[in-house]
Design a protein around this motif. Structure first.
Motif, mmCIF file in Angstrom:
data_model
loop_
_atom_site.group_PDB
_atom_site.id
_atom_site.type_symbol
_atom_site.label_atom_id
_atom_site.label_comp_id
_atom_site.label_asym_id
_atom_site.label_seq_id
_atom_site.Cartn_x
_atom_site.Cartn_y
_atom_site.Cartn_z
ATOM 1 N N LEU A 49 -5.543 0.669 -8.857
ATOM 2 C CA LEU A 49 -6.647 0.120 -8.050
ATOM 3 C C LEU A 49 -7.723 -0.360 -8.706
ATOM 4 C CD1 LEU A 49 -7.421 -0.404 -4.917
ATOM 5 C CD2 LEU A 49 -7.765 2.139 -5.045
ATOM 6 N N ASP A 92 -7.978 7.129 -2.002
ATOM 7 C CA ASP A 92 -8.513 6.121 -2.725
ATOM 8 C C ASP A 92 -8.722 4.777 -1.937
ATOM 9 O OD1 ASP A 92 -8.420 7.589 -5.142
ATOM 10 O OD2 ASP A 92 -6.009 7.182 -5.276
ATOM 11 N N PHE A 93 -8.140 4.736 -0.888
ATOM 12 C CA PHE A 93 -8.225 3.505 -0.119
ATOM 13 C C PHE A 93 -9.225 3.676 0.967
ATOM 14 C CE2 PHE A 93 -4.165 3.204 -2.211
ATOM 15 C CZ PHE A 93 -4.198 1.761 -2.563
ATOM 16 N N LEU A 144 -2.023 7.225 -7.122
ATOM 17 C CA LEU A 144 -3.023 6.901 -6.284
ATOM 18 C C LEU A 144 -2.825 7.626 -5.085
ATOM 19 C CD1 LEU A 144 -3.012 2.983 -6.630
ATOM 20 C CD2 LEU A 144 -4.517 4.872 -7.655
ATOM 21 N N LEU A 169 -5.189 -4.062 -5.419
ATOM 22 C CA LEU A 169 -4.297 -3.084 -5.902
ATOM 23 C C LEU A 169 -3.004 -4.075 -6.333
ATOM 24 C CD1 LEU A 169 -2.865 -0.561 -5.329
ATOM 25 C CD2 LEU A 169 -1.905 -1.322 -3.209
ATOM 26 N N TRP A 213 -11.820 -5.482 -3.700
ATOM 27 C CA TRP A 213 -10.908 -4.652 -4.644
ATOM 28 C C TRP A 213 -9.537 -5.406 -4.577
ATOM 29 C CZ3 TRP A 213 -6.412 -2.810 -1.447
ATOM 30 C CH2 TRP A 213 -6.607 -3.172 -0.284
ATOM 31 N N MET A 218 0.764 -1.286 0.058
ATOM 32 C CA MET A 218 0.090 -0.222 -0.112
ATOM 33 C C MET A 218 0.907 1.409 0.027
ATOM 34 S SD MET A 218 -3.353 -0.354 0.812
ATOM 35 C CE MET A 218 -4.334 -0.421 2.218
ATOM 36 N N ARG A 275 -11.683 -1.825 -8.594
ATOM 37 C CA ARG A 275 -12.705 -2.330 -7.418
ATOM 38 C C ARG A 275 -13.755 -2.751 -8.181
ATOM 39 N NH1 ARG A 275 -11.305 3.669 -5.030
ATOM 40 N NH2 ARG A 275 -10.901 4.161 -7.141
#
Ligand code: SIN
Ligand code: CO
Length: 386
Positions: free
Chosen positions: A57, A79-80, A75, A89, A87, A45, A59
């Motif tokens: 990313l 976004d998280f 990112l 990454l 999702w 991350m 989703r």
């Protein structure tokens, strides 16, 4: 007898290449135990948020998981926040950021460096996936953390149809003939074109050791660039066969043969052709990952030698050589490299992935100058003694 490799489940590289490579999948349990916990989900991350890192990313909508959304880097933390349930990454070229990850390539040394693409790491919570799909390259999927269920299906090709209206090239269906859960250290080789679908069983990291495949269109492109750079070829071709009057709308067969022969004569010029192909194959994919370094001179190098530094290839750079009539010629990061004869055997070792010590033989003015040039271009790098 050929050496049996643990990473291939006890078969030799030759057997793998003959029976599996680009043909069929191979599952190896506990193939690469050292990969376990090299990275944790948080590391991935954090890396995804760094400048220049190439990440996506992916989703799936909570209300309709068949609706996908892809956001590519840059990112941001936001976004998280409040992610949907499903999702994934994806972070590309993690081998350019972690020496421990880059080291893992050594386990795949039965495939040459010029075929390597990068090591992508995916992070997904339970249920996360990138959907049913296929890739146009070979990939070794190695589980690094947590568990992922992999299903394999049919062979696909450029004619295969995808689900309409989605930002990913997803397959509408898969004829499942393989269904296994991979744990840390397990490896699954997937040949190009084979449909695959990996779903996280829990918080999971999967490492994709991707291998690229050249194509003729890219090579043609590069060949034409190289020829277009040659001013001499801008000279008009003499009209050697204007001896008869032909139809005004026609290029005669002989004229066409003549023009083609001029083109083909040039293509026989193997220096330009080799240069075009070698520069293309040595081109780095993530040029921004090649670090800018502080200029180093021969004097600094001598100091580094005294401090016991070693040399290795910069992980984001590509260094390749080819043997032409017993002479090794080198290309790095898309360009030819000119070095002194004395340095050739050492540069070959570096291109072959070896870490080399500054022993007495390297203590030569020409070699030190070559080395300073390669260090300043970030083709090779200095590593401190352990
Ligand atoms: C993943 O790690 O989720 C995707 C890797 C792949 O399918 O190539
Ligand atoms: Co894939």
């Amino acid at each position: 007898m050929s050496q049996k490799l643990d990473i291939l489940g006890g078969i030799s590289a030759e057997q793998f290449l003959a029976e599996y490579w680009q043909k069929k999948p191979l599952l190896v349990r506990n193939a690469l135990p050292e990969i376990a916990n090299i990275l944790e989900p948080n590391d991935v991350m954090e890396l995804a948020l760094e400048d220049n890192v190439s990440a996506r990313l992916i989703r799936q909508k909570d209300r309709d998981p068949n609706q996908w959304h892809v956001k590519s880097s840059p990112l941001i933390k936001g976004d998280f926040q409040k992610p949907p349930k499903l999702w994934t990454l994806l972070v590309q070229a993690v081998d350019h950021y972690s020496f421990d990850v880059a080291e893992l390539w050594k386990k795949f040394s039965f495939i040459p460096q010029w075929r390597r693409d990068d090591i992508m790491v995916s992070y997904a919570p339970k249920g996360g996936s990138v959907g049913k799909h296929f890739d146009f390259y070979d990939v070794f999927l190695v589980q690094g953390y947590g568990h992922r269920r992999w299903q394999l299906g049919q062979m696909c090709d450029a004619e295969t149809e995808f689900v309409a209206g989605q930002p990913l090239k997803l397959l509408p269906e898969m004829d499942i003939n393989f269904d296994e859960v991979l744990a840390p250290g397990d490896l699954l080789y997937v040949p190009p074109g084979l449909a695959h679908y990996g779903v996280a069983e829990d918080d999971c990291l999967t490492f994709s050791f991707g291998f690229r495949m050249p194509n003729v269109a890219d090579m043609m492109d590069r060949v034409s660039d190289k020829f277009a750079d040659n001013e001499l070829l801008r000279n008009p071709l003499q009209d050697i066969i204007r001896d008869k009057v032909s139809n005004i709308g026609e290029i005669t067969e002989q004229e066409l043969i003549f023009l083609k022969s001029k083109l083909l004569d040039q293509l026989q010029n193997s220096m330009v052709l080799d240069d075009a192909i070698m520069s293309l194959m040595s081109e780095p994919k993530y040029i921004d990952n090649i670090p800018e370094v502080e200029e180093i001179g021969v004097g600094d190098l001598e100091e580094a030698i005294e401090e016991g530094y070693k040399l290795m290839l910069e992980p984001a750079s590509r260094l390749l050589y080819t043997d032409q009539d017993d002479e090794l010629l080198f290309w790095a990061n898309g360009e030819g490299v000119c070095i002194s004869d004395a340095f050739v055997p050492f540069l070959k070792q570096l291109a072959d992935g070896q870490i080399i010590n500054f022993d007495q033989e390297l203590y030569d003015q020409d070699i030190l100058e070559d080395l300073a040039m390669l260090l300043n271009d970030s083709i090779v790098m200095l590593v401190p003694a352990e």
